[in-house]
Design an enzyme around this catalytic site. Sequence first.
Site, short mmCIF file in Angstrom:
data_model
loop_
_atom_site.label_atom_id
_atom_site.label_comp_id
_atom_site.label_asym_id
_atom_site.label_seq_id
_atom_site.Cartn_x
_atom_site.Cartn_y
_atom_site.Cartn_z
N GLU A 167 0.80 -1.22 0.00
CA GLU A 167 0.00 0.00 0.00
C GLU A 167 0.83 1.28 0.00
O GLU A 167 0.79 2.07 0.95
CB GLU A 167 -0.97 0.01 1.19
N GLU A 352 -5.39 -8.62 1.34
CA GLU A 352 -6.05 -8.21 2.58
C GLU A 352 -7.53 -8.00 2.29
O GLU A 352 -7.89 -7.38 1.29
CB GLU A 352 -5.49 -6.90 3.15
#
Length: 449
Positions: A167, A352
Amino acid sequence: MTRSPFPDNFLWGAATAAYQIEGSPLADGAGPSIWQRFCHDPRLMAAPGDTGDIACDHYNRMESDVALMKQLGLQAYRFSTGWGRILPEGVGRVNQKGLDFYDRLVDTLLAHDIEPLLTLHHWDLPAALDDRGGWLNRDSADWFAEYADILYRALDGRVKKWVTLNEPWVITDGGYLHGALAPGHRNMFEAPIATHNLMRAHGRAVQAYRATGAHEIGLVVNIEPKYPASDSIEDIAATARAHAYMNRQYLEPALLGRYPDKELKEIFGPAWPQWPAEDMAEICQKLDFIGINYYTRAVVRADPAQWPQRASPVPQNATHTTTGWEVYPPAMTDMLVWFRDSFGNIPLYITENGAAFYDPPQAGPDGIDDPLRCDYLRSHISAVGEAIRQGVDVRGYMAWSLLDNLEWSLGYSKRFGIVHVDYESQQRTPKRSAHLYSEIIRTNGANLA
């Protein structure tokens, strides 16, 4: 039993991050990270006093945690390595005891028939490198490639799936633009520089892997689908900016060799530079897969006062998690189809996906009943299955998170785990969602139909 949309070799697992679970941040010669600094500054934390000093004590409980993974039927475990554990100064001297911890973790996973998915960087930059400018320093790409190469040489072969960055949008947006995350800066001119150096570091780490590694490497991004609040020109333009800023800013340079310059110039104005062509060539390396982290969507309206995108989300009348995120499973299917249509059928992993809902601090005699999390997992995994039915090449799913843990600046107030952690006793208790997920794994998703 109804036929599952998930292929026979679909990989089911769970995910964590080093600083969120390990504890013992300075044990055995490790160096501090920017997150250790951030957590110990009560002016910065939304939950002052909460730190990663103990967290889930995974550093000392690794073997029993892996045994729990096996008990739950996990086939894979996505974890990150602490850069400062291995290189206390960020570069140069290797701390063998820190490297040995991850060596033991990988061996323990393999002994339990659990495939390791190793993420090189999940936000915990060594403090020594932050003192040298962190991701604002162009040398950061060299620092990261050096660190990555040490791990490749130590673990490749036993680790067959590698991730460079987790991320990068969050690192830049939270750490350099809005100050909500480490290192806590608020500077529009810094954000594009941090973005670009992160992407250069990603490219350099992939190059280093191609020189020594023999398996697969990819990038993990977080995607939040954006939907316009109306069909007005202003809302559609605001949605395009928000989509470019969050969802395209990192995928396009990595996969297409370019940034979405039009929208990013609208957002950043004079703070958005023109990057050299040789930098873009360095960033755009062949990848074996992309990991996607998905939690929620956003319905967007134009908002001139909202810095810097001139766009803001519109609250929806729906179930929301304790982090304020709308539960909207169809967006997961939409997002996966959008990715395929935009970038081709590159192999994907859901690296995720999960939700924070209230759980009590201690488990009762009957365990933890978490029906909202169960529904979230069931509906979102079904949405992944629908994307597979539509031809998207999704090869695995990692639930976030294996354990309740330190939710960064929010401290221990938000619980994402499918396994409950009593932070006083460190007792682990699988929640009902963990038992549900075990059954999903056992049936390869057929029980969802």
